[in-house]
Motif scaffolding. Structure first.
Motif, PDB file in Angstrom:
ATOM      1  N   LYS A 478       0.842  -1.187   0.000  1.00  0.00           N
ATOM      2  CA  LYS A 478       0.000   0.000   0.000  1.00  0.00           C
ATOM      3  C   LYS A 478       0.884   1.245   0.000  1.00  0.00           C
ATOM      4  CE  LYS A 478      -3.958  -2.190   0.333  1.00  0.00           C
ATOM      5  NZ  LYS A 478      -4.990  -2.134  -0.725  1.00  0.00           N
ATOM      6  N   SER A 479       0.292   2.367  -0.434  1.00  0.00           N
ATOM      7  CA  SER A 479       1.018   3.621  -0.433  1.00  0.00           C
ATOM      8  C   SER A 479       1.083   4.180   0.982  1.00  0.00           C
ATOM      9  CB  SER A 479       0.326   4.626  -1.350  1.00  0.00           C
ATOM     10  OG  SER A 479      -0.890   5.058  -0.760  1.00  0.00           O
ATOM     11  N   ALA A 480       1.755   5.329   1.126  1.00  0.00           N
ATOM     12  CA  ALA A 480       1.868   5.955   2.438  1.00  0.00           C
ATOM     13  C   ALA A 480       0.509   6.325   3.003  1.00  0.00           C
ATOM     14  CB  ALA A 480       2.754   7.193   2.343  1.00  0.00           C
ATOM     15  N   SER A 481      -0.453   6.599   2.116  1.00  0.00           N
ATOM     16  CA  SER A 481      -1.803   6.952   2.569  1.00  0.00           C
ATOM     17  C   SER A 481      -2.689   5.730   2.734  1.00  0.00           C
ATOM     18  CB  SER A 481      -2.444   7.921   1.569  1.00  0.00           C
ATOM     19  OG  SER A 481      -2.619   7.298   0.313  1.00  0.00           O
ATOM     20  N   GLY A 482      -2.120   4.538   2.507  1.00  0.00           N
ATOM     21  CA  GLY A 482      -2.888   3.308   2.689  1.00  0.00           C
ATOM     22  C   GLY A 482      -3.702   2.892   1.496  1.00  0.00           C
ATOM     23  N   ARG A 483      -3.431   3.493   0.339  1.00  0.00           N
ATOM     24  CA  ARG A 483      -4.194   3.149  -0.857  1.00  0.00           C
ATOM     25  C   ARG A 483      -3.382   2.243  -1.785  1.00  0.00           C
ATOM     26  NH1 ARG A 483      -6.706   8.714  -2.927  1.00  0.00           N
ATOM     27  NH2 ARG A 483      -4.539   9.397  -2.722  1.00  0.00           N
ATOM     28  N   ASP A 484      -4.026   1.772  -2.851  1.00  0.00           N
ATOM     29  CA  ASP A 484      -3.422   0.760  -3.716  1.00  0.00           C
ATOM     30  C   ASP A 484      -2.193   1.301  -4.443  1.00  0.00           C
ATOM     31  OD1 ASP A 484      -5.514  -1.362  -3.429  1.00  0.00           O
ATOM     32  OD2 ASP A 484      -6.758   0.268  -4.193  1.00  0.00           O
ATOM     33  N   ASP A 485      -1.104   0.536  -4.354  1.00  0.00           N
ATOM     34  CA  ASP A 485       0.149   0.946  -4.977  1.00  0.00           C
ATOM     35  C   ASP A 485       0.716  -0.212  -5.777  1.00  0.00           C
ATOM     36  OD1 ASP A 485       2.565   2.024  -5.656  1.00  0.00           O
ATOM     37  OD2 ASP A 485       3.332   2.238  -3.636  1.00  0.00           O
ATOM     38  N   SER A 486       1.681  -0.930  -5.221  1.00  0.00           N
ATOM     39  CA  SER A 486       2.248  -2.085  -5.920  1.00  0.00           C
ATOM     40  C   SER A 486       1.273  -3.251  -5.868  1.00  0.00           C
ATOM     41  CB  SER A 486       3.572  -2.502  -5.270  1.00  0.00           C
ATOM     42  OG  SER A 486       4.566  -1.548  -5.529  1.00  0.00           O
ATOM     43  N   GLU A 487       1.126  -3.935  -6.982  1.00  0.00           N
ATOM     44  CA  GLU A 487       0.194  -5.064  -7.034  1.00  0.00           C
ATOM     45  C   GLU A 487       0.586  -5.975  -8.185  1.00  0.00           C
ATOM     46  OE1 GLU A 487      -2.335  -7.451  -5.594  1.00  0.00           O
ATOM     47  OE2 GLU A 487      -2.657  -5.417  -4.810  1.00  0.00           O
ATOM     48  N   ALA A 488       0.612  -7.264  -7.924  1.00  0.00           N
ATOM     49  CA  ALA A 488       0.823  -8.260  -8.977  1.00  0.00           C
ATOM     50  C   ALA A 488       0.136  -9.550  -8.559  1.00  0.00           C
ATOM     51  CB  ALA A 488       2.307  -8.510  -9.223  1.00  0.00           C
ATOM     52  N   HIS A 489      -0.359 -10.286  -9.540  1.00  0.00           N
ATOM     53  CA  HIS A 489      -1.070 -11.543  -9.275  1.00  0.00           C
ATOM     54  C   HIS A 489      -0.855 -12.452 -10.472  1.00  0.00           C
ATOM     55  CE1 HIS A 489      -4.100 -14.268  -7.699  1.00  0.00           C
ATOM     56  NE2 HIS A 489      -4.507 -13.398  -6.794  1.00  0.00           N
ATOM     57  N   THR A 490      -0.560 -13.718 -10.202  1.00  0.00           N
ATOM     58  CA  THR A 490      -0.470 -14.685 -11.292  1.00  0.00           C
ATOM     59  C   THR A 490      -1.852 -15.242 -11.603  1.00  0.00           C
ATOM     60  OG1 THR A 490      -0.185 -16.678  -9.945  1.00  0.00           O
ATOM     61  CG2 THR A 490       1.789 -15.372 -10.417  1.00  0.00           C
ATOM     62  N   ASN A 491      -2.008 -15.728 -12.807  1.00  0.00           N
ATOM     63  CA  ASN A 491      -3.141 -16.610 -13.075  1.00  0.00           C
ATOM     64  C   ASN A 491      -2.858 -17.960 -12.431  1.00  0.00           C
ATOM     65  OD1 ASN A 491      -5.502 -15.669 -14.772  1.00  0.00           O
ATOM     66  ND2 ASN A 491      -3.794 -14.726 -15.885  1.00  0.00           N
ATOM     67  N   PRO A 492      -3.885 -18.790 -12.277  1.00  0.00           N
ATOM     68  CA  PRO A 492      -3.688 -20.034 -11.528  1.00  0.00           C
ATOM     69  C   PRO A 492      -2.875 -21.085 -12.267  1.00  0.00           C
ATOM     70  CG  PRO A 492      -6.022 -19.415 -11.655  1.00  0.00           C
ATOM     71  CD  PRO A 492      -5.296 -18.588 -12.651  1.00  0.00           C
ATOM     72  N   VAL A 493      -2.199 -21.897 -11.491  1.00  0.00           N
ATOM     73  CA  VAL A 493      -1.799 -23.231 -11.923  1.00  0.00           C
ATOM     74  C   VAL A 493      -2.882 -24.164 -11.390  1.00  0.00           C
ATOM     75  CG1 VAL A 493      -0.102 -25.070 -11.747  1.00  0.00           C
ATOM     76  CG2 VAL A 493       0.652 -22.675 -11.866  1.00  0.00           C
ATOM     77  N   TYR A 494      -3.509 -24.929 -12.258  1.00  0.00           N
ATOM     78  CA  TYR A 494      -4.617 -25.803 -11.863  1.00  0.00           C
ATOM     79  C   TYR A 494      -4.062 -27.152 -11.394  1.00  0.00           C
ATOM     80  CZ  TYR A 494      -7.069 -22.238 -14.489  1.00  0.00           C
ATOM     81  OH  TYR A 494      -7.529 -21.018 -14.952  1.00  0.00           O
ATOM     82  N   VAL A 495      -4.649 -27.674 -10.336  1.00  0.00           N
ATOM     83  CA  VAL A 495      -4.207 -28.945  -9.761  1.00  0.00           C
ATOM     84  C   VAL A 495      -5.349 -29.938  -9.848  1.00  0.00           C
ATOM     85  CG1 VAL A 495      -3.323 -30.100  -7.706  1.00  0.00           C
ATOM     86  CG2 VAL A 495      -2.641 -27.740  -8.192  1.00  0.00           C
ATOM     87  N   SER A 496      -5.111 -31.046 -10.534  1.00  0.00           N
ATOM     88  CA  SER A 496      -6.125 -32.080 -10.714  1.00  0.00           C
ATOM     89  C   SER A 496      -5.670 -33.361 -10.019  1.00  0.00           C
ATOM     90  CB  SER A 496      -6.340 -32.344 -12.213  1.00  0.00           C
ATOM     91  OG  SER A 496      -7.243 -33.406 -12.415  1.00  0.00           O
ATOM     92  N   LEU A 497      -6.439 -33.769  -9.000  1.00  0.00           N
ATOM     93  CA  LEU A 497      -6.153 -35.013  -8.304  1.00  0.00           C
ATOM     94  C   LEU A 497      -7.125 -36.085  -8.784  1.00  0.00           C
ATOM     95  CD1 LEU A 497      -5.403 -33.930  -4.616  1.00  0.00           C
ATOM     96  CD2 LEU A 497      -3.889 -34.026  -6.598  1.00  0.00           C
ATOM     97  N   GLY A 498      -6.566 -37.099  -9.402  1.00  0.00           N
ATOM     98  CA  GLY A 498      -7.414 -38.167  -9.925  1.00  0.00           C
ATOM     99  C   GLY A 498      -8.384 -37.644 -10.977  1.00  0.00           C
ATOM    100  N   GLU A 499      -9.635 -38.098 -10.901  1.00  0.00           N
ATOM    101  CA  GLU A 499     -10.661 -37.693 -11.859  1.00  0.00           C
ATOM    102  C   GLU A 499     -11.608 -36.660 -11.276  1.00  0.00           C
ATOM    103  OE1 GLU A 499     -10.640 -38.758 -14.999  1.00  0.00           O
ATOM    104  OE2 GLU A 499      -8.806 -39.871 -14.504  1.00  0.00           O
ATOM    105  N   HIS A 500     -11.236 -36.041 -10.158  1.00  0.00           N
ATOM    106  CA  HIS A 500     -12.132 -35.117  -9.480  1.00  0.00           C
ATOM    107  C   HIS A 500     -11.986 -33.698 -10.044  1.00  0.00           C
ATOM    108  CE1 HIS A 500     -13.035 -38.191  -6.504  1.00  0.00           C
ATOM    109  NE2 HIS A 500     -11.726 -38.384  -6.342  1.00  0.00           N
ATOM    110  N   PRO A 501     -13.034 -33.113 -10.564  1.00  0.00           N
ATOM    111  CA  PRO A 501     -12.953 -31.716 -11.013  1.00  0.00           C
ATOM    112  C   PRO A 501     -13.013 -30.766  -9.820  1.00  0.00           C
ATOM    113  CG  PRO A 501     -15.182 -32.542 -11.305  1.00  0.00           C
ATOM    114  CD  PRO A 501     -14.362 -33.702 -10.803  1.00  0.00           C
TER     115      PRO A 501
END
Length: 552
Positions: A478-501
């Motif tokens: 967050k910035s000094a005023s507590g607002r949105d500043d640095s931000e990054a997010h990946t898209n998912p890596v999907y995990v499939s166990l067996g045949e369960h969606p």
């Protein structure tokens, strides 16, 4: 036809320039109360600078040269005079895109220092007050900003040479930056070159330049659009200069369904008729279906505004959502996106700037991983597959069990421990925390302190999964005023166990509630295609209901 759509783009641009210039004058007195000070105030100082012109009687000149490997290079520049105010070249082809003109949306993030910048080709002359002058040079997210100081005497010219060198080369690792939401005119070869200049200044490899319709009407002809794209659409519109490329698409807009960015299509969509009220018909799913036939991909703009996006994803009609913008998660936000992923949908997110209705070109962008040639076709397809992270600055590369975002880890049907490897660096602003997220829950946090906040961070953590799920990583501060500043997010890596969606009952119920709200809204309106729209919306409800039954 409304008056706005009749304005030619030159007049529209002039109006935007005038409005931005007016804001620059009228709002300066309110900067501190509006929290804008951190945008325009050099960190560690008390003075909030403003755009200014130096008096010839008490000024000198900076002869600025910014180079990379000995050659002038496009870049973003602040020149701060001895009085703490900001100065620009009098003669500059890129002057219309400085922060004091276009690209300055008051109250929007990222809330970190930008000064009052201008773009240039690496060589310019700036008249400044006599005294110590501060020169700041920026170029995208992979170059460390450079600050130099020079003493300027009255009536004298001072040469300032600033060498730039790429600090992090993500393209060498297969990661290519792009902005899927830029509004510029492309009516001539000259305007194409200006667009490529701006992409080079912000180091954006792939720039999608979009026209857009008035929200109250739509016709599939370019002269009815704002921000004219006259050099083709999609593949035919691609122009390239060195590492930087542009391509034309469109933002299809209305008030009831939202806005949607259509990239890669070979022409404007017909939208089921020569003339339509887009607030009534057709739904975005039908528009996207047409676009897919034209070779394109459809991403709901502005987080979908939490409108028809809750209908379209359920039918797998659209390709994803523009989630990160103005340094915040818009529309459906992280909560809605996580619920969509928990319902078992592969629905990628991107980050985009919406330039010039933002702070700066590419202040939010998407890095896509490519194993094939860096072309628009490959970049678009990889973005639609979620092989990416999106960011306002932090560079975030992640693998889960050696798989990249967008990939699936297929494992036996029992509890598994997966290594998550994170490499992060933020050259523009500090990062306070990195999170590993599994199925929407924060499983592990890494707090950063001191030099860790801007220097390379390597972090490996083992996470345990007991059912099919997804894994992603977020980095932010967050910035000094507590607002949105640095931000990054990946898209998912999907995990499939067996045949369960992946099937989370609570998330499906949450999504059904959003669908019901959208159905109720459409039912409350009177318009000719209401029953057709309700039938389309009901099909989404039926799809989610079917998923819910599969959780029993």
């Amino acid at each position: 036809m409304n008056s706005l759509s009749k304005l030619n783009t030159a007049v529209l641009t002039a109006l935007i320039l005038l409005a931005a210039a007016w804001w620059g004058r009228s709002a300066l007195s309110d900067i501190d109360t509006l929290g804008e000070a951190e945008i325009h105030q050099i960190p560690g100082t008390r003075k909030t600078g403003k755009p200014a012109k130096a008096s010839l009687q008490s000024s000198g000149r900076i002869q600025l040269s910014v180079t990379e490997a000995g050659r002038p290079v496009f870049c973003r520049v602040n020149v701060v005079g001895a009085d703490g105010n900001y100065y620009e070249p009098a003669d500059n082809l890129l002057a219309p895109w400085s922060l004091s003109r276009l690209g300055n949306r008051q109250g929007k993030g990222p809330f970190r220092y930008y000064g009052w910048f201008f773009y240039c080709d690496g060589q310019c002359e700036v008249v400044v007050p006599a005294g110590e002058t501060r020169i700041e040079v920026w170029k995208g997210f992979e170059y460390r900003p450079v600050v130099v100081k020079a003493e300027v005497a009255v009536g004298q010219s001072t040469a300032v040479d600033v060498p730039l060198k790429r600090t992090i080369d993500l393209a060498a690792e297969g990661w290519y930056s792009g902005d899927t939401h830029i509004h510029l005119d492309r009516r001539s070869e000259e305007e194409d070159q200006r667009a490529l200049d701006l992409l080079a200044a912000e180091d954006i490899r792939f720039g999608h330049i979009l026209c857009m319709n008035d929200t109250r009407s739509y016709r599939p002809v370019m002269d009815q659009q704002i921000w004219h794209q006259l050099n083709g659409m999609g593949k035919k519109s691609v122009r390239r200069r060195g590492a930087y490329q542009i391509s034309s698409g469109q933002e299809y807009r209305c008030g009831t369904f939202g806005h949607i960015c259509l990239i890669g299509g070979s022409r404007l969509v017909d939208a089921d008729g020569l003339k339509t009220d887009p607030n009534n018909w057709p739904p975005f799913g039908m528009v996207a279906d047409e676009l897919h036939g034209l070779g394109g991909f459809a991403f709901h703009a502005h987080g979908g505004y939490s409108k028809e996006i809750y209908i379209d994803f359920a039918q797998r009609a659209t390709n994803g959502v523009e989630l990160l913008q103005f340094a915040e998660y818009r529309g459906i936000s992280l909560e809605g996106w996580y619920h969509i992923l928990n319902a078992g949908y592969h629905f990628p997110a991107v980050g985009a700037s919406d330039y010039p209705y933002c702070r700066a070109l590419g202040d939010c962008r998407t890095y896509v991983h490519l194993t094939a040639a860096p072309t628009f076709e490959n970049w678009n397809a990889a973005a639609a597959a979620g092989r990416s992270f999106f960011t306002t600055g932090p560079l975030l590369r992640v693998t889960v069990n050696d798989k990249l975002p967008g990939d699936t880890v297929a494992l036996p049907d029992d509890e598994q421990e997966l290594p998550v490897r994170v490499r992060m660096q933020s050259l523009l602003s500090p990062v306070d925390e990195i999170q590993i997220i599994v199925g929407g829950e924060i499983i592990s946090r890494k707090q950063l302190e001191g030099t860790q906040r801007t220097e390379p961070v390597d972090w490996t953590e083992a996470v345990t999964v007991q059912d099919s799920t997804w894994v992603a990583v977020r980095a932010f501060s967050k910035s000094a005023s507590g607002r949105d500043d640095s931000e990054a997010h990946t898209n998912p890596v999907y995990v499939s166990l067996g045949e369960h969606p992946v099937r989370n009952e609570a998330s499906i119920l949450w999504l059904l509630n959003q669908v019901d709200e959208r159905i109720a809204f459409q039912r409350s309106r009177e318009f000719p295609q209401r029953e057709q729209v309700l039938n389309y919306f009901q099909a989404s409800r039926d799809a989610l209901t079917k998923l819910l039954k599969s959780t029993d």
